[in-house]
Design an enzyme around this catalytic site. Sequence first.
Site, PDB file in Angstrom:
ATOM      1  N   GLY A 259      34.046  11.184  79.011  1.00 49.69           N
ATOM      2  CA  GLY A 259      33.013  10.487  78.222  1.00 49.69           C
ATOM      3  C   GLY A 259      32.589  11.039  77.378  1.00 49.69           C
ATOM      4  O   GLY A 259      32.439  10.643  76.092  1.00 49.69           O
ATOM      5  N   CYS A 260      32.147  12.239  77.670  1.00 50.08           N
ATOM      6  CA  CYS A 260      31.135  12.942  76.609  1.00 50.08           C
ATOM      7  C   CYS A 260      32.036  13.463  75.608  1.00 50.08           C
ATOM      8  O   CYS A 260      31.576  13.717  74.492  1.00 50.08           O
ATOM      9  CB  CYS A 260      30.349  14.146  77.255  1.00 50.08           C
ATOM     10  SG  CYS A 260      29.094  13.447  78.384  1.00 50.08           S
ATOM     11  N   THR A 261      32.961  13.982  75.736  1.00 50.56           N
ATOM     12  CA  THR A 261      33.986  14.536  74.786  1.00 50.56           C
ATOM     13  C   THR A 261      34.635  13.465  73.811  1.00 50.56           C
ATOM     14  O   THR A 261      34.566  13.668  72.732  1.00 50.56           O
ATOM     15  CB  THR A 261      35.375  14.947  75.590  1.00 50.56           C
ATOM     16  OG1 THR A 261      34.991  16.228  76.194  1.00 50.56           O
ATOM     17  CG2 THR A 261      36.294  15.366  74.526  1.00 50.56           C
TER      18      THR A 261
ATOM     19  N   ALA B  40      31.406  12.794  71.450  1.00 46.74           N
ATOM     20  CA  ALA B  40      31.196  13.926  70.649  1.00 46.74           C
ATOM     21  C   ALA B  40      32.063  13.829  69.561  1.00 46.74           C
ATOM     22  O   ALA B  40      31.810  14.057  68.592  1.00 46.74           O
ATOM     23  CB  ALA B  40      31.083  15.254  71.363  1.00 46.74           C
TER      24      ALA B  40
END
Length: 157
Positions: free
Chosen positions: A48-50, A53
Amino acid sequence: MTTQTQLAVGDIAPDFLLTDAEGRTVSKADFAGRSVILYFYPKAASPGCTIEACDFRDNLSALSAAGFEVLGISPDDTDSLREFAAEEGLTFSLLSDEGAAVARAYGSFGPKTIGEHTVLGTQRSTFVIGPDGTLTHAEYDVDARGHVARLRTQLLP
């Protein structure tokens, strides 16, 4: 498990002094007179963070053209942030909030469920700090997928 008090539009954005992926010290004061999108994410290089970002990366030129700086904050150490930025070609600053003091100040730390377990940690949230240092946008429980598109709709003319 308790959650932190959440911030609202019009509140003065809490100060921060953190180290970026390149080892530089970055503070809220560095951006006085400018608009900043400050987003909190739980873990560099996680799925999710990738997504989030890379979404900011892909929209950075439009956000910059509209006068917004983008800063990502996570509890990761600077080495992890540097690797993440290099792997994904991220060209905005990633800040290390080890110990989550800044996440707590922004109300972005508390219980979250991972699988069948509830743990305390940094929660996905986004804030926009206006040129005067007050919040012009505060969003908690952000869904990584499509977040930047929704944010652009709200922020860009």
